[in-house]
Design an enzyme around this catalytic site. Structure first.
Site, PDB file in Angstrom:
ATOM      1  N   ASP A 160       0.818  -1.221   0.000  1.00 16.09           N
ATOM      2  CA  ASP A 160       0.000   0.000   0.000  1.00 16.09           C
ATOM      3  C   ASP A 160       0.850   1.269   0.000  1.00 16.09           C
ATOM      4  O   ASP A 160       0.457   2.289   0.552  1.00 16.09           O
ATOM      5  CB  ASP A 160      -0.952   0.039   1.220  1.00 16.09           C
ATOM      6  CG  ASP A 160      -1.782  -1.220   1.305  1.00 16.09           C
ATOM      7  OD1 ASP A 160      -2.317  -1.610   0.256  1.00 16.09           O
ATOM      8  OD2 ASP A 160      -1.871  -1.807   2.387  1.00 16.09           O
ATOM      9  N   GLN A 204       1.766  -6.160  -3.028  1.00 12.70           N
ATOM     10  CA  GLN A 204       2.209  -6.183  -1.607  1.00 12.70           C
ATOM     11  C   GLN A 204       3.550  -5.445  -1.447  1.00 12.70           C
ATOM     12  O   GLN A 204       3.829  -4.544  -2.212  1.00 12.70           O
ATOM     13  CB  GLN A 204       2.303  -7.625  -1.080  1.00 12.70           C
ATOM     14  CG  GLN A 204       0.975  -8.339  -1.011  1.00 12.70           C
ATOM     15  CD  GLN A 204       0.544  -8.901  -2.343  1.00 12.70           C
ATOM     16  OE1 GLN A 204       1.324  -9.510  -3.020  1.00 12.70           O
ATOM     17  NE2 GLN A 204      -0.697  -8.689  -2.712  1.00 12.70           N
ATOM     18  N   LYS A 245       1.925   2.057  -5.151  1.00 17.70           N
ATOM     19  CA  LYS A 245       2.557   1.512  -6.358  1.00 17.70           C
ATOM     20  C   LYS A 245       1.716   1.752  -7.598  1.00 17.70           C
ATOM     21  O   LYS A 245       2.240   1.956  -8.679  1.00 17.70           O
ATOM     22  CB  LYS A 245       2.772   0.005  -6.208  1.00 17.70           C
ATOM     23  CG  LYS A 245       3.788  -0.352  -5.163  1.00 17.70           C
ATOM     24  CD  LYS A 245       3.957  -1.852  -5.057  1.00 17.70           C
ATOM     25  CE  LYS A 245       2.757  -2.547  -4.482  1.00 17.70           C
ATOM     26  NZ  LYS A 245       2.548  -2.322  -3.053  1.00 17.70           N
ATOM     27  N   GLY A 291      -4.296  -4.287  -4.066  1.00 20.02           N
ATOM     28  CA  GLY A 291      -5.280  -3.266  -4.404  1.00 20.02           C
ATOM     29  C   GLY A 291      -4.552  -1.999  -4.780  1.00 20.02           C
ATOM     30  O   GLY A 291      -3.753  -1.486  -4.012  1.00 20.02           O
ATOM     31  N   HIS A 292      -4.745  -1.559  -5.998  1.00 18.75           N
ATOM     32  CA  HIS A 292      -4.107  -0.322  -6.447  1.00 18.75           C
ATOM     33  C   HIS A 292      -5.192   0.688  -6.729  1.00 18.75           C
ATOM     34  O   HIS A 292      -6.151   0.375  -7.432  1.00 18.75           O
ATOM     35  CB  HIS A 292      -3.379  -0.532  -7.779  1.00 18.75           C
ATOM     36  CG  HIS A 292      -2.226  -1.455  -7.705  1.00 18.75           C
ATOM     37  ND1 HIS A 292      -1.362  -1.488  -6.655  1.00 18.75           N
ATOM     38  CD2 HIS A 292      -1.772  -2.366  -8.584  1.00 18.75           C
ATOM     39  CE1 HIS A 292      -0.431  -2.392  -6.898  1.00 18.75           C
ATOM     40  NE2 HIS A 292      -0.664  -2.941  -8.064  1.00 18.75           N
ATOM     41  N   VAL A 334       3.146  14.119  -4.415  1.00 22.15           N
ATOM     42  CA  VAL A 334       2.641  15.199  -3.547  1.00 22.15           C
ATOM     43  C   VAL A 334       1.114  15.290  -3.591  1.00 22.15           C
ATOM     44  O   VAL A 334       0.529  16.256  -3.121  1.00 22.15           O
ATOM     45  CB  VAL A 334       3.284  16.564  -3.904  1.00 22.15           C
ATOM     46  CG1 VAL A 334       4.753  16.593  -3.501  1.00 22.15           C
ATOM     47  CG2 VAL A 334       3.134  16.887  -5.395  1.00 22.15           C
TER      48      VAL A 334
HETATM   49  P1  IMP Z   1      -2.899 -12.832   1.994  1.00 23.57           P
HETATM   50  O1  IMP Z   1      -1.973 -12.258   0.957  1.00 23.57           O
HETATM   51  O2  IMP Z   1      -4.348 -12.590   1.678  1.00 23.57           O
HETATM   52  O3  IMP Z   1      -2.604 -14.262   2.297  1.00 23.57           O
HETATM   53  O4  IMP Z   1      -2.640 -12.033   3.373  1.00 23.57           O
HETATM   54  C1  IMP Z   1      -1.414 -12.158   4.079  1.00 23.57           C
HETATM   55  C2  IMP Z   1      -0.999 -10.818   4.676  1.00 23.57           C
HETATM   56  O5  IMP Z   1      -0.628  -9.920   3.630  1.00 23.57           O
HETATM   57  C3  IMP Z   1      -2.108 -10.096   5.450  1.00 23.57           C
HETATM   58  O6  IMP Z   1      -1.522  -9.396   6.524  1.00 23.57           O
HETATM   59  C4  IMP Z   1      -2.672  -9.121   4.432  1.00 23.57           C
HETATM   60  O7  IMP Z   1      -3.306  -8.029   5.059  1.00 23.57           O
HETATM   61  C5  IMP Z   1      -1.402  -8.718   3.726  1.00 23.57           C
HETATM   62  N1  IMP Z   1      -1.629  -8.235   2.350  1.00 23.57           N
HETATM   63  C6  IMP Z   1      -1.944  -8.965   1.265  1.00 23.57           C
HETATM   64  N2  IMP Z   1      -2.048  -8.188   0.183  1.00 23.57           N
HETATM   65  C7  IMP Z   1      -1.781  -6.933   0.574  1.00 23.57           C
HETATM   66  C8  IMP Z   1      -1.670  -5.682  -0.118  1.00 23.57           C
HETATM   67  O8  IMP Z   1      -1.850  -5.565  -1.327  1.00 23.57           O
HETATM   68  N3  IMP Z   1      -1.356  -4.626   0.648  1.00 23.57           N
HETATM   69  C9  IMP Z   1      -1.103  -4.712   1.961  1.00 23.57           C
HETATM   70  N4  IMP Z   1      -1.174  -5.858   2.640  1.00 23.57           N
HETATM   71  C10 IMP Z   1      -1.502  -6.965   1.956  1.00 23.57           C
END
Ligand code: IMP
Length: 422
Positions: A8, A218, A11, A35-36, A408
């Protein structure tokens, strides 16, 4: 291009910004757990599985072999974009990418529930169980949709064990093989126009000196090998993941750009040394709009952590940083930055490899002077107030790689470019 913290970092904006000047944008790991948010003009797009390059007309978006694909999510994301006039016909999907089946979404949810207070806080999208099937060699790949007999055998093999587990251990109903096969075959024709040998396509593109951007989902600290295990995702968002997840050799990668938020956030469970539980944390969450695009969960917020940034530079071999959301920090008189940790009374400069040490790490803060001027219209580094410039320079020095761009504001044009990425 990849996240240097816990995901988050913004990106979507960064890759979208480059999307206009690159030929291919490739996702190499993860799935619709990502999620973008991309803002183009007055339009806001939330993407989960599709590479952000899908919004740049000249760019070919690619879902690489290392990604896990939920076909129903993919098709609804595509039709949502088509309804808004976005052309998605150039999308390519690797035939080797694994499919998130409905039973793996079920397993993700029931196993999290079973873990109770020890849960990971997954996104519940079936990511972990799908990667587990891949490693256990009982996964279903996109190419299997085009051979009914192979597909049936594979679903049978996977469900043999899963149904035992679901019925005997989790007290759920067994899932019928025919039902899963029928559902999966229903996707085959719809996905067929996109399925390709993406490894060949990308390597040929690189031979022709095309610009290929690999987009990590991620972030570094959520990496299965290099992150805060077990509170991680089940794939490798770090730079090496781009090689395995897209089938491109390391010698072909010339720049590795880490996306770094001017403060820190995390969703889900796990250690987070600079997390704030006071009104500063609340303010960062409110001003930064720190709510997950995928799950709608509030993100945990904290100050910038230079120890993590240095670690990201090291494990990814970062050549540049893209610093995002600097505008969110406007208005603080002083901004604390974590420069080291104190662990059991000792000052530690680098991320400890031991999970228990990291759980005990207390941030050692240095206070940097803040600024109150609106910076969202700044177009060059010199447009920034002196204290904002000093904040950026301090972060750069502590983090170990040059900051080549600064966000910004959320819009495509609210970016200060210092060094070109191309
Ligand atoms: P999973 O990827 O759904 O198995 O979740 C594993 C961990 O990664 C959890 O703490 C999620 O909240 C975190 N996570 C997965 N995808 C994202 C992302 O795109 N952004 C931030 N955290 C993520």
């Amino acid at each position: 291009m990849l996240g240097a913290q816990w995901g988050d970092e913004g990106k979507g904006k960064a890759t979208d910004l480059l999307g206009g000047s690159v030929d291919y944008v490739v996702r190499y790991q993860g799935g619709n757990n990502a999620g973008h948010t991309v803002v183009v003009g007055d339009q806001k797009y939330a993407l989960h599985l599709l590479p952000s390059g899908i919004l740049s007309p000249g760019c070919t978006p690619v879902i690489g072999n290392g990604v896990v694909v939920d076909p129903s999510v993919l098709l609804s994301e595509l039709s949502g974009l088509n309804e808004r006039g976005v052309d998605t016909s150039k999308l390519l999907i690797s035939g080797n990418a694994h499919i998130i089946t409905s039973y793996n979404v079920t397993v993700d949810k029931v196993s999290e529930r079973f873990l109770g207070k020890r849960k990971i806080g997954t996104t519940g999208r079936g990511i972990g169980p799908t990667y587990a099937d891949k490693i256990n060699r009982v996964g279903i790949r996109v190419q299997d949709l085009y051979d009914e007999s192979i597909l049936t055998q594979k679903v049978e093999a996977a469900l043999d064990v899963k149904n035992q587990m679901l019925t005997k251990f989790y007290n759920r109903r067994a899932i019928a093989v025919e039902q899963v096969v029928e559902e999966l075959l229903g996707y085959a024709d719809k996905l067929a126009p996109y399925v390709a040998d993406t490894v060949l396509v990308l390597n040929q593109a690189l031979e022709q000196d095309k610009v290929v951007l690999f987009e990590g989902g991620q972030g570094t600290l959520l990496d299965i090998d290099h992150g805060t295990y077990p509170f991680v995702t089940s794939s490798n968002p770090t730079a090496g993941g781009a090689c395995t997840g897209a089938g491109v050799g390391p010698t072909k990668i010339s720049r590795v750009i880490g996306i770094l938020k001017a403060y820190t956030t995390r969703v889900g469970a796990g250690p987070f040394p600079t997390e704030l539980f006071d009104e500063d944390g609340e303010a960062l969450r409110r001003i930064g709009g720190e709510r997950g695009v995928t799950t709608g969960r509030d993100r945990r917020c904290g100050w910038f952590d230079a120890v993590i940034a240095r670690y990201a530079t090291r494990v990814n071999g970062l050549t540049d940083f893209f610093l995002t959301k600097l505008d969110v920090l406007t208005g603080w008189e002083q901004i604390p930055v974590c420069v080291a940790y104190e662990i059991d009374g000792k000052r530690v400069e680098e991320l400890p490899y031991s999970q228990s040490d990291f759980h005990h790490a207390k941030p050692v803060y240095e206070m940097l002077p803040g600024w109150s001027e609106d910076i969202s219209k700044a177009k060059s580094f010199s447009d920034l107030p002196k204290n904002a410039q000093a904040y950026v320079k301090a972060l750069e020095e502590m983090s170990g790689a040059p900051i080549s761009a600064i966000g910004v504001g959320p819009g495509r044009d609210e970016t200060i470019e210092i060094n070109s990425f191309l």
